[in-house]
Design an enzyme around this catalytic site. Structure first.
Site, PDB file in Angstrom:
ATOM      1  N   GLU A 270       0.699  -1.084  -0.024  1.00 12.43           N
ATOM      2  CA  GLU A 270       0.151  -0.238   0.055  1.00 12.43           C
ATOM      3  C   GLU A 270       0.595   1.757   0.412  1.00 12.43           C
ATOM      4  OE1 GLU A 270      -3.073   0.222  -0.127  1.00 12.43           O
ATOM      5  OE2 GLU A 270      -2.996   2.635  -0.181  1.00 12.43           O
ATOM      6  N   THR A 314      -6.247   2.698  -5.292  1.00 14.00           N
ATOM      7  CA  THR A 314      -6.161   1.290  -4.652  1.00 14.00           C
ATOM      8  C   THR A 314      -7.220   0.701  -5.705  1.00 14.00           C
ATOM      9  OG1 THR A 314      -5.585   0.996  -2.289  1.00 14.00           O
ATOM     10  CG2 THR A 314      -6.379  -1.008  -3.819  1.00 14.00           C
ATOM     11  N   HIS A 431      -0.911   3.482   5.049  1.00 17.75           N
ATOM     12  CA  HIS A 431      -1.623   4.027   4.370  1.00 17.75           C
ATOM     13  C   HIS A 431      -1.711   5.425   5.219  1.00 17.75           C
ATOM     14  CE1 HIS A 431      -5.294   5.497   2.708  1.00 17.75           C
ATOM     15  NE2 HIS A 431      -5.112   5.153   2.046  1.00 17.75           N
ATOM     16  N   ASP A 490       1.278  -0.009  -4.747  1.00 17.94           N
ATOM     17  CA  ASP A 490       0.297   1.022  -5.807  1.00 17.94           C
ATOM     18  C   ASP A 490       0.080   2.406  -6.756  1.00 17.94           C
ATOM     19  OD1 ASP A 490      -0.528   1.410  -3.378  1.00 17.94           O
ATOM     20  OD2 ASP A 490      -2.881   1.069  -3.715  1.00 17.94           O
ATOM     21  N   HIS A 491       0.628   3.019  -5.755  1.00 18.13           N
ATOM     22  CA  HIS A 491       0.481   4.813  -5.673  1.00 18.13           C
ATOM     23  C   HIS A 491       1.436   5.022  -5.118  1.00 18.13           C
ATOM     24  CE1 HIS A 491      -2.440   4.589  -2.661  1.00 18.13           C
ATOM     25  NE2 HIS A 491      -3.037   3.979  -3.751  1.00 18.13           N
TER      26      HIS A 491
HETATM   27  C1  GP9 Z   1      -8.607   0.277   1.399  1.00 20.50           C
HETATM   28  C2  GP9 Z   1      -7.171   0.361   0.877  1.00 20.50           C
HETATM   29  C3  GP9 Z   1      -7.502   1.475   0.435  1.00 20.50           C
HETATM   30  O1  GP9 Z   1      -9.347  -1.581   1.486  1.00 20.50           O
HETATM   31  O2  GP9 Z   1      -7.653  -0.948  -0.171  1.00 20.50           O
HETATM   32  O3  GP9 Z   1      -6.908   2.511  -0.955  1.00 20.50           O
HETATM   33  P1  GP9 Z   1      -6.838   3.837  -1.307  1.00 20.50           P
HETATM   34  O4  GP9 Z   1      -7.519   4.907  -0.414  1.00 20.50           O
HETATM   35  O5  GP9 Z   1      -5.124   3.804  -0.918  1.00 20.50           O
HETATM   36  O6  GP9 Z   1      -7.459   4.169  -2.034  1.00 20.50           O
HETATM   37 MN    MN Z   2      -3.629   2.404  -2.114  1.00 22.64          MN
END
Ligand code: GP9
Ligand code: MN
Length: 718
Positions: A270, A314, A431, A490-491
């Protein structure tokens, strides 16, 4: 004394009666009662995740605006023989909507969309007979007020007011409703920016705006989707196919099939950016374990790999990795189209071409990013969301179960999954806002003055430890050697506005920070770790998330030329090295284009291209525009319904349900008997859970108890 009390009581009743016998009094009574019922549902039946006092306030006021608005419509009606029935019908209809959602929530932990109600959606079954069995005794509360009001009218305690309320006064009510709604929306946006444009989760919209607004919003969205699709024909699909077929890149013979038959374990890191790799803070590596994987001979690592997500973050990354199509220019494809689009995604392809069994492990609720619907359309067999783990007390943070616990608690389910499997782990601890309980980290971080930047290193360090613990387990059980482990960020985790604060910490100068620097920071790691293989190296090829699926499939020895994929195999000699960002900017081997300005990658300087060079850049831009537009057309118009690749059976989402996952896995083991390939069966029916070692402090002091576990934890006991 008693006499006086009696008189006062009588007067109060008389007063109440007079008030209720006016139209505004009657209207206020209905609004109040409906508000009460909604609040009751919010706190008693739904799990809206209302935590802060701010969220409490928003939840308390949000039913008022829409109720005022709706019931207010009746106030414009002059004849009393119409006013009373109409306002009561509005009340009843609104109660039906509320109550259906209450029942639906009990079964699906989600809210009803228009397509669920109309049976349009293939994923979400509407309310069935079994759902009606979910009624509870306290449900009577949703209906008693209506019965009492009717009785009060019938027995003339409330008298009919023949005076019409007047247009001006009615309009005042409507205006107040609109004003309240605006305030409500602003409060929601303050707490959760881009609430409506990104639509993370239906629960969020209900929490901030209420059931009525959610239903209205969903109706508008659905209509828009239907319009987009109604016009689409097979010929549009053919145009897309023409493009992707031409763009297709042959696999590299040396790499094709090098991970054939292996399990696939995907680790979604993440918000993890490439600059964390090999980064040291106060002399210590932030992610020592991932660094060791990165440079290991068994790993093919990429250092010019970019994320390409838009607002769907995500979910956009997931969509690109599972389907090799782009996210949308606005909002999230998962939430906007994911409930009913046709996908030709990794889980289905792997099942059909390699007999893979698929599962997702994630510590957040299933409804987030609409995953509970999308995964069914992608053909995921299992989804172990937060309802499968104990997330009580300090075991979870904002986005769910802490990573160390997710990996550990997943073993119970992973070991019973038939091999070969395709298992995806979506981590959450790293996150924004990167908070971590003190007990989880002793990493001495930077002191940039920006708490997000400083804490980011801490949560990344925690994530690194989590992955290491998981790897140790994989190694001990022998799963490691039988798998290909794909890890990716992911980003971005640090946003462009914070990059200048990050600059110093990564040895850059914050003073002349510019768009080019921001673009370079969109690199995220991508690693294919194939334990036992010795050919790994750090590959400098330029690529992005869109390229992952064809690359992975080719490593597994699966052909991709029949699928509609916008990316190209990173190992292929024909790989397209122009990386499109979602906003149409791009990065390539030599140049970066931002808003039409071209930078030289070597020195980050803006270049003034000659007319012939300009033509080359224009061509590159046109290519980027074309691929994004074709992808958008495909997804917005649901064009894959017109195309069936040879040897591919379309996914039927009705075949999937994510409750009682463990029971289903056990059922499969029994069904297969001695042909069962799960780790558990291979281990002669013994659990590997005790081989898992974690230093997660939450497990040392099991004091939070499971008393907090509620009905959404239904999957925990199986
Ligand atoms: C929540 C997680 C976060 O289930 O995958 O998503 P994001 O805020 O990074 O798009
Ligand atoms: Mn994410």
């Amino acid at each position: 004394m008693n006499y006086i009390k009696g008189v006062i009581k009588l007067r109060a009743i008389k007063y109440l009666r007079t008030k209720l016998s006016t139209r505004i009094g009657f209207f206020s009574l209905l609004v109040f009662l409906f508000w009460l019922k909604t609040i009751y549902a919010y706190f008693y039946d739904f799990q809206l995740g209302i935590n802060s006092p701010f969220e409490y306030i928003v939840a308390l006021i949000n039913p008022v605006a829409t109720t005022l608005f709706m019931f207010g419509i009746a106030m414009y009606i002059k004849p009393s023989r119409l006013f009373y029935p109409i306002i009561l019908i509005l009340d009843i209809l609104n109660t039906v909507l509320l109550y259906l959602n209450v029942i639906y929530f009990r079964e699906f932990t989600d809210f009803m969309t228009i397509s669920t109600m109309t049976g349009y959606s293939k994923v979400n079954q509407g309310l069935s007979g079994s759902s009606l069995a979910l009624t509870m005794p306290h449900d009577i509360f949703f209906w008693t007020d209506i019965v009492i009001v009717l009785l009060l009218l019938l027995f003339r305690f409330i008298r009919i007011d023949k005076n019409n309320f007047g247009f001006k006064k009615s309009f005042t009510i409507t205006s107040i409703a609109v004003l309240l709604f605006t305030i409500n929306l602003s409060l929601g946006e303050m707490d959760r920016p881009q609430l409506l444009t990104r639509t993370f989760d239906r629960t969020y919209i209900v929490k901030y705006l209420g059931i009525d607004s959610f239903t209205m919003y969903d109706a508008i969205k659905q209509q828009h989707n239907n319009d987009l699709r109604a016009m689409a024909t097979k010929s549009e699909m053919n145009d897309v196919l023409k493009y992707t077929r031409k763009h297709y890149a042959e696999p590299n013979k040396k790499m094709f099939g090098i991970a054939k038959h292996r399990n696939v374990i995907v680790i979604h890191l993440e918000s993890f950016q490439q600059f964390l790799i090999n980064k040291k803070v106060n002399g210590k590596e932030v992610t020592p374990f991932l660094n060791s994987l990165y440079k290991n001979k068994s790993t093919y690592s990429f250092d010019n790999f970019f994320h390409q997500v838009g607002q769907g973050k995500t979910s956009d990354a997931e969509n690109m990795l599972e389907t090799s199509t782009f996210g949308l220019p606005q909002g999230s494809l998962f939430t906007q189209f994911g409930s009913d689009n046709v996908f030709q995604a990794a889980p289905a392809i792997l099942k059909q071409q390699g007999n893979y069994n698929s599962a997702v492990f994630h510590g957040n609720v299933a409804s987030f990013w609409n995953r509970n619907s999308v995964y069914k359309n992608m053909g995921y067999q299992y989804f172990f969301d937060s309802s499968y783990y104990d997330t009580s007390g300090d075991k979870s943070l904002g986005y769910g179960l802490k990573d160390k616990l997710l990996f550990k608690d997943s073993i119970k389910y992973l070991q019973r999954l038939q091999q070969p499997f395709y298992a995806k782990y979506i981590t959450v601890t790293n996150h924004f806002p990167y908070t971590l309980d003190a007990e989880d980290s002793n990493f001495k971080t930077t002191n940039t003055g920006d708490s997000n930047v400083d804490n980011y290193f801490k949560t990344a360090h925690y994530l690194d430890q989590s992955v290491k613990e998981f790897y140790n387990y994989l190694n001990k059980t022998g799963l490691l050697k039988k798998s290909i482990i794909m890890l990716y960020g992911d980003h971005y985790g640090i946003s462009n506005s914070e990059n200048p604060n990050l600059a110093k910490a990564i040895g850059k100068n914050p003073d002349n920070w510019n768009d080019f620097d921001n673009a370079q920071l969109q690199r995220v790691p991508l690693m294919f770790n194939i334990p036992g293989n010795k050919g790994g190296y750090i590959d400098h090829t330029y690529g992005g998330e869109i390229d992952v699926l064809p690359t992975l499939l080719h490593l597994l020895g699966i052909n991709t030329n029949q699928y509609v994929q916008f990316g190209t195999d990173l190992f292929s000699n024909d790989h397209d090295t122009v990386v499109a960002f979602r906003n149409r900017d791009w990065v390539s081997t030599k140049y970066t284009s931002i808003g039409g300005t071209i930078y030289n990658n070597k020195n980050g300087k803006v270049i003034n291209p000659s007319p012939s060079k300009r033509r080359v850049f224009n061509k590159m831009q046109a290519r980027v525009n074309t691929e994004l537009s074709f992808s958008d057309e495909l997804n917005e118009q649901n064009l894959l319904r017109f195309y069936n690749p040879s040897g591919f059976t379309p996914v039927n989402p009705k075949d999937y349900s994510y409750t009682n996952g463990l029971q289903k896995e056990k059922g499969k083991e029994t069904e297969l008997g001695n042909k069962s390939n799960s780790l558990w069966s291979k281990n002669k029916g013994t659990s590997t859970e005790n081989l898992y070692k974690t230093d997660a402090p939450e497990l040392m002091h099991q004091n939070t108890g499971s008393s907090k576990l509620n009905k959404s934890k239904q999957n925990l006991d199986n």
